[in-house]
Design an enzyme around this catalytic site. Sequence first.
Site, PDB file in Angstrom:
ATOM      1  N   ASN A   8       0.811  -1.189   0.412  1.00 23.12           N
ATOM      2  CA  ASN A   8       0.198  -0.242  -0.485  1.00 23.12           C
ATOM      3  C   ASN A   8       1.119   1.338  -0.265  1.00 23.12           C
ATOM      4  O   ASN A   8       1.521   1.599   1.156  1.00 23.12           O
ATOM      5  CB  ASN A   8      -0.576  -0.130   1.421  1.00 23.12           C
ATOM      6  CG  ASN A   8      -1.399   1.603   1.478  1.00 23.12           C
ATOM      7  OD1 ASN A   8      -1.958   1.913   0.566  1.00 23.12           O
ATOM      8  ND2 ASN A   8      -2.888   1.507   2.378  1.00 23.12           N
ATOM      9  N   LYS A  10      -0.263   4.343  -0.168  1.00 23.98           N
ATOM     10  CA  LYS A  10      -0.688   5.358   0.431  1.00 23.98           C
ATOM     11  C   LYS A  10      -0.480   6.839  -0.449  1.00 23.98           C
ATOM     12  O   LYS A  10      -0.216   6.593  -1.462  1.00 23.98           O
ATOM     13  CB  LYS A  10       0.039   5.820   1.997  1.00 23.98           C
ATOM     14  CG  LYS A  10       0.103   4.363   2.527  1.00 23.98           C
ATOM     15  CD  LYS A  10      -0.563   4.354   3.865  1.00 23.98           C
ATOM     16  CE  LYS A  10       0.167   3.403   4.587  1.00 23.98           C
ATOM     17  NZ  LYS A  10      -0.056   3.460   6.352  1.00 23.98           N
ATOM     18  N   HIS A  95      -9.866   1.159   4.824  1.00 19.92           N
ATOM     19  CA  HIS A  95      -9.071   0.730   5.629  1.00 19.92           C
ATOM     20  C   HIS A  95      -8.900   1.825   6.491  1.00 19.92           C
ATOM     21  O   HIS A  95      -9.461   2.955   6.437  1.00 19.92           O
ATOM     22  CB  HIS A  95      -6.860   1.838   5.010  1.00 19.92           C
ATOM     23  CG  HIS A  95      -5.837   1.512   5.135  1.00 19.92           C
ATOM     24  ND1 HIS A  95      -5.800   3.199   6.348  1.00 19.92           N
ATOM     25  CD2 HIS A  95      -4.985   0.926   5.121  1.00 19.92           C
ATOM     26  CE1 HIS A  95      -4.118   2.525   6.394  1.00 19.92           C
ATOM     27  NE2 HIS A  95      -3.665   1.481   5.941  1.00 19.92           N
ATOM     28  N   GLU A  97      -7.126   4.338   7.749  1.00 17.63           N
ATOM     29  CA  GLU A  97      -6.452   6.106   7.301  1.00 17.63           C
ATOM     30  C   GLU A  97      -8.174   6.658   6.693  1.00 17.63           C
ATOM     31  O   GLU A  97      -8.316   7.728   7.103  1.00 17.63           O
ATOM     32  CB  GLU A  97      -5.286   5.944   6.626  1.00 17.63           C
ATOM     33  CG  GLU A  97      -3.732   6.154   7.196  1.00 17.63           C
ATOM     34  CD  GLU A  97      -2.623   5.216   6.429  1.00 17.63           C
ATOM     35  OE1 GLU A  97      -3.003   5.118   5.617  1.00 17.63           O
ATOM     36  OE2 GLU A  97      -2.152   4.640   7.576  1.00 17.63           O
ATOM     37  N   GLU A 167      -5.470  -5.136  10.884  1.00 17.78           N
ATOM     38  CA  GLU A 167      -4.586  -4.273  10.628  1.00 17.78           C
ATOM     39  C   GLU A 167      -4.744  -2.859  12.737  1.00 17.78           C
ATOM     40  O   GLU A 167      -4.983  -2.850  12.108  1.00 17.78           O
ATOM     41  CB  GLU A 167      -4.308  -3.144   9.996  1.00 17.78           C
ATOM     42  CG  GLU A 167      -3.668  -3.689   8.762  1.00 17.78           C
ATOM     43  CD  GLU A 167      -3.247  -2.537   7.668  1.00 17.78           C
ATOM     44  OE1 GLU A 167      -2.174  -2.920   7.258  1.00 17.78           O
ATOM     45  OE2 GLU A 167      -4.597  -1.731   7.045  1.00 17.78           O
ATOM     46  N   GLY A 173       2.495   2.160  10.605  1.00 18.17           N
ATOM     47  CA  GLY A 173       3.178   3.501  10.530  1.00 18.17           C
ATOM     48  C   GLY A 173       3.841   3.495  12.049  1.00 18.17           C
ATOM     49  O   GLY A 173       4.402   5.111  11.953  1.00 18.17           O
ATOM     50  N   SER A 213       3.847  -1.980  11.015  1.00 12.97           N
ATOM     51  CA  SER A 213       5.184  -1.604  10.949  1.00 12.97           C
ATOM     52  C   SER A 213       5.420  -3.110  10.620  1.00 12.97           C
ATOM     53  O   SER A 213       6.371  -3.985  11.448  1.00 12.97           O
ATOM     54  CB  SER A 213       5.485  -1.391  11.576  1.00 12.97           C
ATOM     55  OG  SER A 213       5.154  -0.185  12.672  1.00 12.97           O
TER      56      SER A 213
HETATM   57  P1  PGA Z   1       2.957   0.494   8.293  1.00  9.80           P
HETATM   58  O1  PGA Z   1       1.394   0.701   7.189  1.00  9.80           O
HETATM   59  O2  PGA Z   1       3.702  -0.933   7.451  1.00  9.80           O
HETATM   60  O3  PGA Z   1       3.017   1.809   7.904  1.00  9.80           O
HETATM   61  O4  PGA Z   1       2.570   0.218   9.613  1.00  9.80           O
HETATM   62  C1  PGA Z   1       0.118  -0.586   6.167  1.00  9.80           C
HETATM   63  C2  PGA Z   1      -0.761   0.236   6.094  1.00  9.80           C
HETATM   64  O5  PGA Z   1      -1.351   0.785   6.530  1.00  9.80           O
HETATM   65  O6  PGA Z   1      -1.264  -0.821   5.603  1.00  9.80           O
END
Ligand code: PGA
Length: 258
Positions: A8, A10, A95, A97, A167, A173, A213
């Site tokens: 992803n 983003k 997601h 976010e 997640e 992140g 992460s």
């Molecule tokens: P990250 O994000 O690996 O940077 O923690 C995962 C995601 O949000 O899909």
Amino acid sequence: MRNIVAGNWKSNKLMVEARELMVAVSKGVSIDGLTDVILAPPAPFLSALVLEAPENKSISWAGQQCSGYEMGAYTGEFTASMLHSIGVRSVLIGHSERRDKFGESEEMVAMKVRSALDSGLTAILCCGENLGERESGGHFTRVMEQLTHALHGVSETEMADVVLAYEPIWAIGTGRTASADQAQEMHHAIREFIKENWGEMIAGNTRILYGGSCKPSNAGEIFAQPDVNGGLIGGAALSAADFLAIVDASDQSLREIQ
Ligand code: PGA
């Protein structure tokens, strides 16, 4: 069953960088690997990257989201059918976010799942609790609530086109990963939930990815868990070397059980 490792990207990269990343990943993913690799670049680049990508049957493309509405007067939106029409095969939905920063409600997430399935896309449905819910012990309830809403009305046949991604928001992140045990415990609970609602065979065939992460140094341990079928990768998907190392960790975890 094959694993999935999905990148992803983003809201990162410009076109020239996106192309470089696509080329480096395409070169590095073996066509006889045991992992389906899915790339989710920013929407403006999707069409060009799908067309330009070297033929590699292990790699397919995903949108990072889609509209919950059909075509029409919805400025700024793009439909699941539009993604499908440019060769995209799956779409991330719900997601955290999108839920937290763009106000996507449970109802909206469910509409998007419906649109994706009706348009022939695989829905990669994200779920996960925040830190407060985890610390108060409400994490299982929260995740099952999200799945109940989002998958309402999804048939047994349609479940073949659903992938789940657990997640935990506190791990996204942040550099803080769920431990392999925490991931396994939640993935197992999710599989039990699928079993109760759609039966044992569908539960056994549904891929449940871990995200948060995930990086080369921890992917192997997480993917070795029996109910983890790969990962949804954010930060580490922006580097071809890291992402490819995670794909290798996934292949390795499957080779060990073969
Ligand atoms: P990250 O994000 O690996 O940077 O923690 C995962 C995601 O949000 O899909």
